[in-house]
Design a protein around this motif. Sequence first.
Motif, short mmCIF file in Angstrom:
data_model
loop_
_atom_site.label_atom_id
_atom_site.label_comp_id
_atom_site.label_asym_id
_atom_site.label_seq_id
_atom_site.Cartn_x
_atom_site.Cartn_y
_atom_site.Cartn_z
N LEU A 133 1.02 -1.25 0.06
CA LEU A 133 0.27 0.11 0.00
C LEU A 133 0.81 1.13 0.01
CD1 LEU A 133 -2.53 -1.29 2.45
CD2 LEU A 133 -2.76 -1.61 0.11
N PRO A 134 0.51 2.17 -0.64
CA PRO A 134 1.06 3.69 -0.59
C PRO A 134 1.75 3.86 0.66
CG PRO A 134 -0.67 3.71 -2.26
CD PRO A 134 -0.63 2.61 -1.45
N ASP A 135 1.07 3.81 1.90
CA ASP A 135 1.24 4.43 2.92
C ASP A 135 2.42 3.41 3.68
OD1 ASP A 135 1.74 5.53 5.66
OD2 ASP A 135 -0.46 6.07 5.80
N LEU A 190 -11.87 -3.71 0.07
CA LEU A 190 -11.82 -2.95 -0.93
C LEU A 190 -10.43 -2.48 -1.59
CD1 LEU A 190 -14.95 -0.37 -0.08
CD2 LEU A 190 -14.99 -2.35 -1.66
N ARG A 191 -10.40 -2.42 -2.85
CA ARG A 191 -9.11 -2.26 -3.39
C ARG A 191 -8.75 -0.69 -3.19
NH1 ARG A 191 -11.89 -2.39 -9.36
NH2 ARG A 191 -12.87 -0.39 -9.57
N TYR A 192 -7.45 -0.72 -2.90
CA TYR A 192 -6.70 0.63 -2.55
C TYR A 192 -6.34 1.40 -3.69
CZ TYR A 192 -3.73 3.42 0.76
OH TYR A 192 -3.50 4.31 1.51
N ASP A 193 -5.74 0.55 -4.87
CA ASP A 193 -5.61 1.15 -6.01
C ASP A 193 -5.72 0.19 -6.94
OD1 ASP A 193 -3.45 -1.04 -5.86
OD2 ASP A 193 -2.07 0.44 -5.45
N MET A 238 -10.03 1.35 -15.28
CA MET A 238 -10.42 2.67 -14.81
C MET A 238 -11.51 2.50 -13.88
SD MET A 238 -10.99 4.70 -18.77
CE MET A 238 -9.52 5.01 -19.50
N GLY A 239 -11.83 3.10 -12.96
CA GLY A 239 -12.76 2.85 -11.70
C GLY A 239 -12.60 3.29 -10.47
N PRO A 240 -13.39 3.25 -9.70
CA PRO A 240 -13.42 3.69 -8.02
C PRO A 240 -12.31 2.95 -7.26
CG PRO A 240 -15.43 2.60 -8.23
CD PRO A 240 -14.72 2.59 -9.74
N VAL A 241 -11.70 3.61 -6.40
CA VAL A 241 -10.72 2.96 -5.43
C VAL A 241 -11.17 3.40 -4.06
CG1 VAL A 241 -9.08 2.18 -6.90
CG2 VAL A 241 -8.74 4.37 -5.84
N TRP A 242 -10.73 3.07 -2.92
CA TRP A 242 -11.14 3.12 -1.53
C TRP A 242 -10.09 3.37 -0.51
CZ3 TRP A 242 -13.64 -0.03 -4.86
CH2 TRP A 242 -15.17 0.67 -5.27
N ARG A 243 -9.84 4.46 0.18
CA ARG A 243 -8.94 4.66 1.10
C ARG A 243 -9.66 4.97 2.40
NH1 ARG A 243 -3.71 6.78 -2.38
NH2 ARG A 243 -3.92 4.92 -4.07
N ASN A 244 -9.25 4.17 3.32
CA ASN A 244 -10.02 4.34 4.88
C ASN A 244 -8.83 5.43 5.64
OD1 ASN A 244 -11.46 4.44 6.98
ND2 ASN A 244 -10.79 2.27 7.70
N GLU A 245 -9.18 6.73 5.03
CA GLU A 245 -8.10 7.71 5.46
C GLU A 245 -8.97 8.77 5.93
OE1 GLU A 245 -4.34 6.75 2.70
OE2 GLU A 245 -5.61 8.33 2.22
#
Length: 490
Positions: free
Chosen positions: A62-64, A85-88, A113-120
């Motif tokens: 993950l990026p973080d 849920l996919r992060y990227d 192409m599509g939405p991604v989700w980040r719990n931030e």
Amino acid sequence: MSEGKIRRPRAETPKGFRDYFGAEVTERKQMLDAIAAVYHRYGFDPLETSAVETVEALGKFLPDVDRPNEGVFAWQDEDESWMALRYDMTAPLARVAAQYRNDLPSPYRRYAMGPVWRNEKPGPGRFRQFYQCDADTVGAASVAADAEICAMLSDALEEVGIPRGDYVIKVNDRKVLNGVMEVAGLSGDDKAEARGIVLRAIDKIDRLGAAGVRALLGEGRKDESGDFTKGAGLGDAEADVIMGFVAAKRDSTAGTLARLRELVGSSEVGREGVEELETIAALLAAQGYGPDRIEIDPGVVRGLGYYTGPVFEAELTFEILDEKGRKRSFGSVAGGGRYDDLVKRFTGQTVPGTGISIGVDRLLAALRAKGRIGQEAAGPVVVTVMDRDRMGDYMAMVGELRAAGLRAEVYLGNPKNFGNQLKYADKRRAPVAVIQGSDEAARGVVVLKDLVLGARIAENATLAEWKDRPAQTEVARADLVQAVHRMLAS
């Protein structure tokens, strides 16, 4: 709560999420369709993966990097396995490349192409769900694949309406930075934390400036709010090497590459990185992509831990006003690079990969700032209802308009108040209203009301314009489609 009182749910969007209406959805689709056409032209295939991956598949990439398994929306399934849920779009690609490795062509070019989700923690302009638009090549070790990605990104930006001169794609190589870190004494597992701090510090050069980055290379930095960020703890000599790398860009590609050769010294990995940049620059030049579109820039490092070679970032160079009215460059709208170790987690074998991710909302905001989109779109032609018992006639009219390729609808509310129908048409931004009462039906005519012209007349049209182009006209029922076409064209 009193007995019998019904507790109703609050009608509000969840924190960190937002709703998208009409024009926003249409504009995004049009932009993504234009980008997809460029990707398709380059031979890339579309791929849609599930919005859900196993946490194990997402892994520590993950990026973080400080909290690799946080930042995702995750839950435990019935069999106690963890899903998220996919992060990227990159981690799902790595899983697909491993799962279908015997079926997919190699190299495999795909876009997603599509939405991604980040719990931030959400903030202004920062949402927990957002769109990404990625293109990647998996299975090509040659940096020709990286050069192709950069050329394709350049074409995509111009295709959607960012003119040449308003953007630049900056290219660097993590191997060069690794070589510089080696020279600065930052190689080895025991220096991993310090390397991470250095990477993130360099990545913030545009925001913090040289002094801010220098502070993060040393003991640390206190920001305007008083928060302290721990530094990498480098001495002055080591920090000088890193800052020399940050400032290595010269007026020409050859000059920049020569300076990088000096900085990496005898580092083998560093020299390999410089050679890769030389190859990329030569391949791009052969296709006509010069420094006015794509340039070598050591200031680009990309903060993600999994990049292993060339890295790139698309920056929009035109100025906008920030929330305080100050001029600033629009900034980055896309980034990516080479990640040769990502698929290895699944297969144990190194599979080369390189790709780019476009920040869809950022690019849409840029197009609005340039005036390329954001104009209020016209709504459908509205066929009004004068007589309830003649709904079949009105449906026939709207059917003919739609068959002719026109966007049209019948008013389906309560037709009792005709004024409300025109208010509805106005709210729908309808360019034309079609009116036919029993009298017009008996005479075989319809009345067309030009709502665009009517609005202009109400504001500031001259008497001559009013007489020359009446906002309401009567036409034969048989000429409905042609008359609407003429009115829209005018």
